[in-house]
Design an enzyme around this catalytic site. Structure first.
Site, mmCIF file in Angstrom:
data_model
loop_
_atom_site.group_PDB
_atom_site.id
_atom_site.type_symbol
_atom_site.label_atom_id
_atom_site.label_comp_id
_atom_site.label_asym_id
_atom_site.label_seq_id
_atom_site.Cartn_x
_atom_site.Cartn_y
_atom_site.Cartn_z
ATOM 1 C CG ASN A 1 -1.490 -19.833 32.894
ATOM 2 O OD1 ASN A 1 -1.138 -18.761 33.295
ATOM 3 N ND2 ASN A 1 -0.930 -20.873 33.813
ATOM 4 C CE LYS B 1 2.452 -21.563 32.315
ATOM 5 N NZ LYS B 1 3.194 -22.682 32.464
ATOM 6 C CG HIS C 1 -0.155 -23.250 37.522
ATOM 7 N ND1 HIS C 1 1.235 -23.610 37.488
ATOM 8 C CD2 HIS C 1 -0.399 -23.517 36.029
ATOM 9 C CE1 HIS C 1 1.616 -23.885 36.336
ATOM 10 N NE2 HIS C 1 0.492 -23.729 35.184
ATOM 11 C CD GLU D 1 4.281 -22.346 36.053
ATOM 12 O OE1 GLU D 1 3.683 -21.367 35.805
ATOM 13 O OE2 GLU D 1 4.685 -23.039 35.156
ATOM 14 C CD GLU E 1 -1.591 -26.841 33.863
ATOM 15 O OE1 GLU E 1 -1.646 -26.415 32.792
ATOM 16 O OE2 GLU E 1 -1.075 -26.355 34.832
ATOM 17 N N GLY F 1 6.168 -26.744 29.947
ATOM 18 C CA GLY F 1 7.015 -25.845 29.504
ATOM 19 C C GLY F 1 8.260 -26.745 28.927
ATOM 20 C CB SER G 1 4.309 -29.725 26.268
ATOM 21 O OG SER G 1 5.417 -29.154 27.013
HETATM 22 P P1 13P Z 1 2.953 -25.143 28.637
HETATM 23 O O1 13P Z 1 1.954 -25.072 27.755
HETATM 24 O O2 13P Z 1 3.813 -23.722 28.381
HETATM 25 O O3 13P Z 1 3.575 -26.407 28.965
HETATM 26 O O4 13P Z 1 2.460 -24.658 30.217
HETATM 27 C C1 13P Z 1 1.295 -25.406 30.522
HETATM 28 C C2 13P Z 1 0.624 -24.663 31.668
HETATM 29 O O5 13P Z 1 1.398 -24.627 33.028
HETATM 30 C C3 13P Z 1 -0.545 -23.942 31.479
HETATM 31 O O6 13P Z 1 -0.957 -23.651 32.823
#
Ligand code: 13P
Length: 247
Positions: A11, A13, A95, A97, A165, A171, A210
């Site tokens: 992803n 983002k 997601h 976010e 997640e 992150g 992560s």
């Molecule tokens: P990270 O791998 O940067 O922690 O992000 C995970 C994520 O949100 C994947 O959709």
């Protein structure tokens, strides 16, 4: 029933410009004969170019979100059909976010999953608890509630996956312990079987938050982990390939 085919999805983002297509091409060159499926979900504006650049390779291209309607007066939004039209095969939905930043509810995510199916896209539906919810002992209830609310009945027998997640692991460099991941993944599997019967054993349950080259092997070999949804570490071909090779 045989084990679900694993999926490793990157992803990106809101990262990546056209120059980043070279990174995607390097990923495609490096996947080799890994036993699972591999996908990259770039920002929507790169979907078309990336799908063309990766056509004929093993790497699929996905979207990061799609609207619940097929078309209409929704300024700035993108429909699932539009993503499919330019070569996407999958789409990430719900997601955290988007749930947090854009107030997406389970009901909205379920409507988006229906739209994805109408467009022939395979949904990757994300769920996960916040740190406060985990500390309050609510992780399993929150996650299984999101699974029940975000997966519409039309998914029965269709190709889709669920991505667990934990919000606090995204992150941050923090990850749950392997037994904690397994506990949640087993609860998601039980919920899928409750909802879809035996067909609920087919969708892979991805872990995200992560995932890095250093922890990928342990996470990917945990019980009921059927792949990974990778954020930051999917932006560099070498890191993403190291995760793919840990399958
Ligand atoms: P990270 O791998 O940067 O922690 O992000 C995970 C994520 O949100 C994947 O959709």
């Amino acid at each position: 029933m045989t084990a679900p085919t694993p999926l490793i999805a990157g992803n990106w983002k809101m990262n990546g410009l056209s120059a980043s297509l070279a990174e995607a091409e390097a990923i495609a060159r490096g996947v080799g004969d890994c036993p699972g499926r591999v996908a990259i979900c770039p920002p929507a504006v790169l979907t078309h170019q990336m799908a063309e650049a990766l056509s004929g390779t093993r790497v699929l291209v996905g979207g990061q979100d799609a609207h619940w309607d097929d078309f209409g007066a929704f300024t700035g939004d993108i429909s699932a059909e539009m993503l499919a039209d330019v070569g996407a095969k999958l789409v990430i939905l719900g997601h955290s976010e988007r749930r947090e930043g854009y107030r997406e509810t389970d009901e909205i995510v379920a409507k988006k999953a229906q739209a994805a199916l109408r467009a022939g896209l395979e949904p990757i539906v994300c769920v996960g608890e916040t740190l406060a919810q985990r500390k309050a002992g609510e992780a399993l209830a929150v996650v299984t509630g999101q699974v029940r609310g975000s997966l519409p009945p039309e998914l029965a027998g269709q190709a889709f996956s669920v991505a667990y997640e934990p919000v606090w692991a995204i992150g941050t460099g923090l990850t749950p312990t392997t037994p904690e991941i397994e506990e949640v993944h087993r609860a998601i599997r039980a919920t899928l079987v409750e909802m879809f019967g035996e067909a609920g054993r087919a969708p892979p349950i991805l872990y995200g938050g992560s995932v890095k080259p250093g922890n990928a092997a342990e996470i990917l070999h945990a019980d009921e982990v059927g792949g990974a949804l990778v954020g930051g570490a999917s932006l560099k071909a070498a890191d993403f390939l190291a995760i793919v090779q840990a399958l």
